[in-house]
Structures are given as structure tokens and as C-alpha cells.
Write a protein that holds these residues in place. Sequence first.
Motif, PDB file in Angstrom:
ATOM      1  N   LEU A  85       0.816  -1.221   0.000  1.00  0.00           N
ATOM      2  CA  LEU A  85       0.000   0.000   0.000  1.00  0.00           C
ATOM      3  C   LEU A  85       0.846   1.266   0.000  1.00  0.00           C
ATOM      4  O   LEU A  85       0.546   2.221  -0.701  1.00  0.00           O
ATOM      5  CB  LEU A  85      -0.925   0.007   1.216  1.00  0.00           C
ATOM      6  CG  LEU A  85      -2.147  -0.905   1.163  1.00  0.00           C
ATOM      7  CD1 LEU A  85      -2.925  -0.813   2.454  1.00  0.00           C
ATOM      8  CD2 LEU A  85      -3.047  -0.545  -0.007  1.00  0.00           C
TER       9      LEU A  85
ATOM     10  N   ALA B 111       0.704   3.988  -2.904  1.00  0.00           N
ATOM     11  CA  ALA B 111       0.331   5.379  -2.583  1.00  0.00           C
ATOM     12  C   ALA B 111       1.439   6.345  -3.012  1.00  0.00           C
ATOM     13  O   ALA B 111       1.164   7.443  -3.495  1.00  0.00           O
ATOM     14  CB  ALA B 111       0.055   5.507  -1.097  1.00  0.00           C
TER      15      ALA B 111
ATOM     16  N   VAL C  93      -2.895  10.863   0.078  1.00  0.00           N
ATOM     17  CA  VAL C  93      -3.537   9.720  -0.592  1.00  0.00           C
ATOM     18  C   VAL C  93      -4.279   8.888   0.458  1.00  0.00           C
ATOM     19  O   VAL C  93      -3.715   8.562   1.505  1.00  0.00           O
ATOM     20  CB  VAL C  93      -2.496   8.844  -1.325  1.00  0.00           C
ATOM     21  CG1 VAL C  93      -3.176   7.648  -1.988  1.00  0.00           C
ATOM     22  CG2 VAL C  93      -1.759   9.671  -2.377  1.00  0.00           C
ATOM     23  N   VAL C  94      -5.534   8.604   0.172  1.00  0.00           N
ATOM     24  CA  VAL C  94      -6.323   7.764   1.077  1.00  0.00           C
ATOM     25  C   VAL C  94      -6.733   6.515   0.312  1.00  0.00           C
ATOM     26  O   VAL C  94      -7.327   6.609  -0.768  1.00  0.00           O
ATOM     27  CB  VAL C  94      -7.604   8.487   1.557  1.00  0.00           C
ATOM     28  CG1 VAL C  94      -8.285   7.691   2.641  1.00  0.00           C
ATOM     29  CG2 VAL C  94      -7.309   9.897   2.012  1.00  0.00           C
ATOM     30  N   VAL C  95      -6.400   5.355   0.851  1.00  0.00           N
ATOM     31  CA  VAL C  95      -6.850   4.090   0.251  1.00  0.00           C
ATOM     32  C   VAL C  95      -8.124   3.695   0.994  1.00  0.00           C
ATOM     33  O   VAL C  95      -8.062   3.376   2.177  1.00  0.00           O
ATOM     34  CB  VAL C  95      -5.772   2.993   0.375  1.00  0.00           C
ATOM     35  CG1 VAL C  95      -6.234   1.715  -0.330  1.00  0.00           C
ATOM     36  CG2 VAL C  95      -4.445   3.463  -0.209  1.00  0.00           C
ATOM     37  N   VAL C  96      -9.250   3.780   0.307  1.00  0.00           N
ATOM     38  CA  VAL C  96     -10.507   3.530   1.002  1.00  0.00           C
ATOM     39  C   VAL C  96     -11.106   2.164   0.702  1.00  0.00           C
ATOM     40  O   VAL C  96     -12.005   1.716   1.386  1.00  0.00           O
ATOM     41  CB  VAL C  96     -11.580   4.615   0.692  1.00  0.00           C
ATOM     42  CG1 VAL C  96     -11.235   5.918   1.335  1.00  0.00           C
ATOM     43  CG2 VAL C  96     -11.786   4.759  -0.789  1.00  0.00           C
ATOM     44  N   ASP C  97     -10.606   1.528  -0.336  1.00  0.00           N
ATOM     45  CA  ASP C  97     -11.225   0.260  -0.703  1.00  0.00           C
ATOM     46  C   ASP C  97     -10.192  -0.649  -1.363  1.00  0.00           C
ATOM     47  O   ASP C  97      -9.230  -0.168  -1.968  1.00  0.00           O
ATOM     48  CB  ASP C  97     -12.381   0.537  -1.681  1.00  0.00           C
ATOM     49  CG  ASP C  97     -13.351  -0.638  -1.760  1.00  0.00           C
ATOM     50  OD1 ASP C  97     -13.194  -1.582  -0.973  1.00  0.00           O
ATOM     51  OD2 ASP C  97     -14.253  -0.585  -2.615  1.00  0.00           O
ATOM     52  N   LEU C  98     -10.415  -1.934  -1.217  1.00  0.00           N
ATOM     53  CA  LEU C  98      -9.570  -2.922  -1.900  1.00  0.00           C
ATOM     54  C   LEU C  98     -10.482  -3.815  -2.729  1.00  0.00           C
ATOM     55  O   LEU C  98     -11.473  -4.315  -2.242  1.00  0.00           O
ATOM     56  CB  LEU C  98      -8.844  -3.785  -0.873  1.00  0.00           C
ATOM     57  CG  LEU C  98      -7.664  -3.122  -0.167  1.00  0.00           C
ATOM     58  CD1 LEU C  98      -7.180  -4.026   0.950  1.00  0.00           C
ATOM     59  CD2 LEU C  98      -6.528  -2.880  -1.139  1.00  0.00           C
TER      60      LEU C  98
END
Lengths: 189, 108
Positions: free
Chosen positions: B73, B77, B101-106
Amino acid sequence: MNILNRVLVILFTLLVIAASSLVLAVTLELVAPQRLRVPLLSDVLEPFAELQPPPQTVAIAIAAGLLVLALVVLIAELTPPARDKKLTIKKDDLGRVTVSENGLRRLVDREAALVPGVMEARSELYESKQGLRVKSRVSVDPGSDAPQLTDQVRDRIKGALERHFGRVAEVAVDAQIEPLNRKKRRRVR
Amino acid sequence: MQMDSTDRLELARFLGGAAIAVPGVVGLRGGRSGEVTEYGPGGRVSGVAVAAAAERLQVTVSIAARYSPDLDLARLAGRVRRAVQRVADERVPDTVERVDVVVVDLVT
């Protein structure tokens, strides 16, 4: 929806609430239109005071329906949305990299499900001052060695979190033979 | 840095395009109530927000990543951040101060 749209919706629902309340009050003869002391409003509401059933019942039903609908919309607009908590992966002068708790939960569940013998995984995450804590429940193949599988799942999740976050997490794994949506009957630690 | 909402929306479109072109990024996500969404006249860009911070701009990109067992991740990112910063520097040089950067879903 941006702030302007939200304000417009709130103002519109307040208008609907006021109008439908007045119509209800006048139709149910709780208030006489003449007592409102606003000539235009009195004129508009006057016909509702003269209604007889069945049109009176229809007017009451429509006004009550609009009132309830407007109240529901108003409450929905004023209630702050549940925020998905974010966990920081990296922070420097160029910016911050975060992952949502839901995203991370999915990651943990997928890592756990990659261990052969694991049928399904469901995890919960907690972030405390001591660091990240993961509680994972896994449904395992009845023919598998559950205690060994539990260790493998724990190592896999720990490894993944160290890779992504660069820090060690406390991981607890509960394994069960039954599918996860059923009540736990047999638990293996 | 003064930018009107039309300019910000256009910039957000380019930045979103840069983020989505990074391998491993499945899409942009604005959030359930549009927390990370740029609005402007006649449109919006979900998953990108451009905010003024003092004299410069601060960009937030919210993405869904493709899951793979070797996914990293932080590295993903980092690539998104560099891609977005590069496009920002081309369009509005020396304007974007930071890219979050926001990782909100996989997604599998």
C-alpha cells in the motif's frame, strides 16, 4: 452533496414542514386561518378550513405524509455521516498516506483467506496507543489442523501489516469449523 | 494561490486521471457523503479534493486499490502521489504543496 446544495435542501424541508403543519392545523380546526394575522397566508389556508370529508381526510393524509417525509429528510441532512476511521501508513512533508479502516479490514480478511484451509475470515481492527490490534475470526476446513492453521493465519496477517505499515501489530485469531454467520459452537485457539 | 471553482474542477479532473492511470489503482472514491469530491459549475470529480492552504494548494486523492498478495500500500500510494504531483507541476507549476492519498477500498 456540497454545502450549498445541503443548505438549500434544509431550507426547502423547513418550508415544507411549516406549510404542511399549517395545513394540518387548519384542516383539523386547531387554528382558524383568520387568527394567523398574515392576510396572504389566511387567504391561502381558508379553503382548507372549509373542507368536509372525504376531501378533508385526503388533505390531512397528504399534509401528514409530506410532514413526515420532510422530517425524515431534515434529520438525514442534519445527521453527520459515520466517518470511516483512517489509519496513517506514512506521513512526510509531501503529504500523508492513509488507509481506511474498512479497506484495511478487507486486506486482513483477504490475507487470512489466502491460507490453505481457511474458508472465510472476518476481522476487527483497533488502534490504541500500544499500536494496531487485530481480532480475526476464521472458518476453517473441518479436515484441517486448526491450531496450526491459527498460527499460519496470525503470521500471515502480521506479515502483511508489517509490510504495509512497517510496524508490528497484535493479532488474535479465533478459528471455528462452522461458517462465520452461524453461532460459534466450537472454538479453537 | 487564487483559483476559482472552474479551475479547481479542471485541475481535479487532470489529477484524478493521473491517479487512475497508476497500475494497481482501480478507481477513485469520493466517499459516501462526498467528503473527497471537487465540485464546480456543471460537474464534480469524485475522489479528488483541491483545497487552498495559505499560498498553495493541498490535494487529497481517495482511491480503491486492486488487491494482490504482493500489494504494498505504501509503495502504491507513493506512485499515486508522484503521478499526481507530476501532473500538478505541469498544469500549475509550484502550486501544489502536498498530496494526501487515502486508500478507502480494496478490490479483488
